[in-house]
Design an enzyme around this catalytic site. Structure first.
Site, PDB file in Angstrom:
ATOM      1  N   GLU A  69      35.753  58.393  47.612  1.00 51.72           N
ATOM      2  CA  GLU A  69      36.096  59.198  48.782  1.00 51.72           C
ATOM      3  C   GLU A  69      37.445  58.706  49.277  1.00 51.72           C
ATOM      4  OE1 GLU A  69      34.294  61.727  49.916  1.00 51.72           O
ATOM      5  OE2 GLU A  69      32.754  61.388  48.397  1.00 51.72           O
ATOM      6  N   ARG A  75      44.362  55.088  52.536  1.00 52.37           N
ATOM      7  CA  ARG A  75      45.816  54.955  52.480  1.00 52.37           C
ATOM      8  C   ARG A  75      46.383  55.130  53.875  1.00 52.37           C
ATOM      9  NH1 ARG A  75      50.290  56.255  48.006  1.00 52.37           N
ATOM     10  NH2 ARG A  75      52.076  55.519  49.201  1.00 52.37           N
ATOM     11  N   ASP A 100      50.357  50.952  53.207  1.00 49.59           N
ATOM     12  CA  ASP A 100      51.693  51.553  53.181  1.00 49.59           C
ATOM     13  C   ASP A 100      52.245  51.628  54.601  1.00 49.59           C
ATOM     14  OD1 ASP A 100      53.895  52.644  51.976  1.00 49.59           O
ATOM     15  OD2 ASP A 100      53.039  54.645  51.699  1.00 49.59           O
ATOM     16  N   THR A 133      53.603  48.420  39.736  1.00 49.10           N
ATOM     17  CA  THR A 133      54.529  48.298  38.597  1.00 49.10           C
ATOM     18  C   THR A 133      55.845  49.019  38.901  1.00 49.10           C
ATOM     19  OG1 THR A 133      53.304  50.156  37.612  1.00 49.10           O
ATOM     20  CG2 THR A 133      52.846  47.983  36.727  1.00 49.10           C
ATOM     21  N   GLU A 134      55.816  49.922  39.870  1.00 48.88           N
ATOM     22  CA  GLU A 134      57.027  50.667  40.241  1.00 48.88           C
ATOM     23  C   GLU A 134      57.816  49.973  41.359  1.00 48.88           C
ATOM     24  OE1 GLU A 134      53.984  52.331  39.804  1.00 48.88           O
ATOM     25  OE2 GLU A 134      54.676  52.890  37.799  1.00 48.88           O
ATOM     26  N   ASN A 135      57.187  49.024  42.046  1.00 46.75           N
ATOM     27  CA  ASN A 135      57.874  48.394  43.181  1.00 46.75           C
ATOM     28  C   ASN A 135      59.055  47.514  42.764  1.00 46.75           C
ATOM     29  OD1 ASN A 135      54.846  48.129  45.190  1.00 46.75           O
ATOM     30  ND2 ASN A 135      56.482  49.647  45.342  1.00 46.75           N
ATOM     31  N   TRP A 136      59.186  47.232  41.439  1.00 47.61           N
ATOM     32  CA  TRP A 136      60.361  46.475  40.973  1.00 47.61           C
ATOM     33  C   TRP A 136      61.643  47.272  41.175  1.00 47.61           C
ATOM     34  CZ3 TRP A 136      59.323  41.537  40.004  1.00 47.61           C
ATOM     35  CH2 TRP A 136      58.052  41.187  39.552  1.00 47.61           C
ATOM     36  N   ARG A 158      48.773  60.326  48.537  1.00 43.48           N
ATOM     37  CA  ARG A 158      48.887  60.231  47.076  1.00 43.48           C
ATOM     38  C   ARG A 158      48.385  58.861  46.636  1.00 43.48           C
ATOM     39  NH1 ARG A 158      54.460  60.746  48.706  1.00 43.48           N
ATOM     40  NH2 ARG A 158      55.358  58.694  49.118  1.00 43.48           N
ATOM     41  N   LEU A 159      48.155  58.764  45.319  1.00 46.49           N
ATOM     42  CA  LEU A 159      47.585  57.523  44.780  1.00 46.49           C
ATOM     43  C   LEU A 159      48.636  56.507  44.355  1.00 46.49           C
ATOM     44  CD1 LEU A 159      44.547  58.646  42.594  1.00 46.49           C
ATOM     45  CD2 LEU A 159      44.501  57.018  44.475  1.00 46.49           C
TER      46      LEU A 159
HETATM   47  C1  IPE Z   1      52.171  52.044  46.911  1.00 48.37           C
HETATM   48  O1  IPE Z   1      53.084  52.204  47.943  1.00 48.37           O
HETATM   49  C2  IPE Z   1      52.225  50.637  46.368  1.00 48.37           C
HETATM   50  C3  IPE Z   1      51.649  49.592  47.212  1.00 48.37           C
HETATM   51  C4  IPE Z   1      51.023  49.797  48.325  1.00 48.37           C
HETATM   52  C5  IPE Z   1      51.802  48.241  46.721  1.00 48.37           C
HETATM   53  P1  IPE Z   1      54.576  52.733  47.696  1.00 48.37           P
HETATM   54  O2  IPE Z   1      55.217  52.745  49.028  1.00 48.37           O
HETATM   55  O3  IPE Z   1      55.211  51.939  46.635  1.00 48.37           O
HETATM   56  O4  IPE Z   1      54.319  54.207  47.149  1.00 48.37           O
HETATM   57  P2  IPE Z   1      55.267  55.478  47.124  1.00 48.37           P
HETATM   58  O5  IPE Z   1      56.573  55.056  46.524  1.00 48.37           O
HETATM   59  O6  IPE Z   1      55.433  55.946  48.541  1.00 48.37           O
HETATM   60  O7  IPE Z   1      54.524  56.488  46.302  1.00 48.37           O
HETATM   61  C1  IPE Z   2      53.865  48.906  51.681  1.00 48.24           C
HETATM   62  O1  IPE Z   2      54.866  49.215  52.589  1.00 48.24           O
HETATM   63  C2  IPE Z   2      54.077  47.577  51.009  1.00 48.24           C
HETATM   64  C3  IPE Z   2      54.471  47.671  49.594  1.00 48.24           C
HETATM   65  C4  IPE Z   2      54.547  48.769  48.901  1.00 48.24           C
HETATM   66  C5  IPE Z   2      54.810  46.422  48.921  1.00 48.24           C
HETATM   67  P1  IPE Z   2      56.227  49.911  52.155  1.00 48.24           P
HETATM   68  O2  IPE Z   2      57.237  48.847  51.913  1.00 48.24           O
HETATM   69  O3  IPE Z   2      56.014  50.870  51.055  1.00 48.24           O
HETATM   70  O4  IPE Z   2      56.585  50.696  53.498  1.00 48.24           O
HETATM   71  P2  IPE Z   2      57.312  52.095  53.638  1.00 48.24           P
HETATM   72  O5  IPE Z   2      56.549  53.070  52.804  1.00 48.24           O
HETATM   73  O6  IPE Z   2      58.714  51.924  53.163  1.00 48.24           O
HETATM   74  O7  IPE Z   2      57.229  52.407  55.100  1.00 48.24           O
HETATM   75 MG    MG Z   3      55.674  52.857  50.952  1.00 47.18          MG
END
Ligand code: IPE
Ligand code: IPE
Ligand code: MG
Length: 237
Positions: A203, A184, A16, A62-65, A190-191
């Site tokens: 862990e 993370r 992240d 699945t939420e990144n869409w 968070r997960l």
């Molecule tokens: C989790 O990161 C998904 C991936 C690393 C692919 P997100 O950036 O999507 O999670 P949230 O929205 O902060 O919970």
């Molecule tokens: C993680 O980085 C990559 C994916 C979730 C695909 P982010 O794109 O979530 O980066 P932030 O959280 O916006 O900084």
């Molecule tokens: Mg992120």
């Protein structure tokens, strides 16, 4: 101490902070993802040298869409490039690559590439990298429940015979030990729908480092921290 440290068999990473990394530099988010891809390559290499057996990386949830069309397209493009490169280098690196997630929503080209890579590398004995694409922990559990229900409906199984082991065998992670360590980056704790079933006794290690800045030294820090944990699995040590 470093000679005696325990290396986790299975490390899973919620990478992240790509967007924040780019924002800090006044760059488009896609540049953060590009750097993040390089970090994945480096981390796979590092995991192999450390003797980690399984490395699971959360690439796209699945939420990144929900993100802008432009960002999703950039991520898919980068993914294609990453997979093409992997296809080129994997014979030499001996990396075994698997994919967790509902790949049917990916483009036909990406589906073909993931299939090709899985087939080519299935007998490789190096680190096993599980790339999570269109992956959601809840989705994974629902798919598994449906698969078992279908067997019951067909008269091939009975509800009362389902065990935890049996259910694990219906998940994308079938046959793979649960993650020992989940890392993370970017300060979130968070997960985000990652490995919900498999994380029962993992862990957790959180770091403020943004994913594109994550180095082998950061992995060493996570492993050092892991070495200070006492895992009880509900028992008494
Ligand atoms: C989790 O990161 C998904 C991936 C690393 C692919 P997100 O950036 O999507 O999670 P949230 O929205 O902060 O919970
Ligand atoms: C993680 O980085 C990559 C994916 C979730 C695909 P982010 O794109 O979530 O980066 P932030 O959280 O916006 O900084
Ligand atoms: Mg992120």
């Amino acid at each position: 101490m470093s000679e005696e440290r325990k290396i986790p068999r299975h490390v899973a990473i919620i990478l992240d902070g790509n967007g924040r990394w780019a924002k800090l530099r006044h760059l488009p988010r896609s540049m953060g993802h590009r750097e993040g891809c390089k970090t994945v390559e480096q981390t796979v290499y590092d995991a192999g040298s450390l003797g980690i057996e399984y490395l699971t990386v959360y690439g796209f949830s699945t939420e990144n869409w929900k993100r802008s069309e432009e960002e999703v397209a950039a991520l898919m493009k980068l993914l294609e490039r990453y997979l093409l490169e992997a296809l080129d280098t994997m014979v030499q690196d001996r990396v075994k690559m698997c994919f967790f997630g509902d790949l049917s929503r990916l483009s036909p080209r990406l589906q073909e590439l993931t299939n090709q890579i899985k087939e080519l590398s299935k007998t490789f004995e190096g680190v096993q990298v599980n790339v999570c694409l269109n992956y959601g922990g809840r989705d994974e559990i629902v798919q598994a429940a449906r698969a078992y229900a279908a067997r019951c409906a067909a008269g091939e199984a009975r509800p009362e015979d389902l065990t935890e082991e049996g259910f694990s065998g219906l998940l994308y992670s079938a046959g793979i030990p649960d993650p020992d360590l989940i890392i993370r980056t970017a300060g979130e704790q968070r997960l985000s729908n990652f490995l919900l079933w498999q994380c029962a006794y993992s862990e957790f290690y959180y770091t403020d480092v943004l994913w594109p800045d994550f180095t082998p030294q950061d992995m060493d820090r996570a492993i050092a921290d892991f070495n200070h944990r006492t895992r009880r699995f509900g028992g008494v040590v």
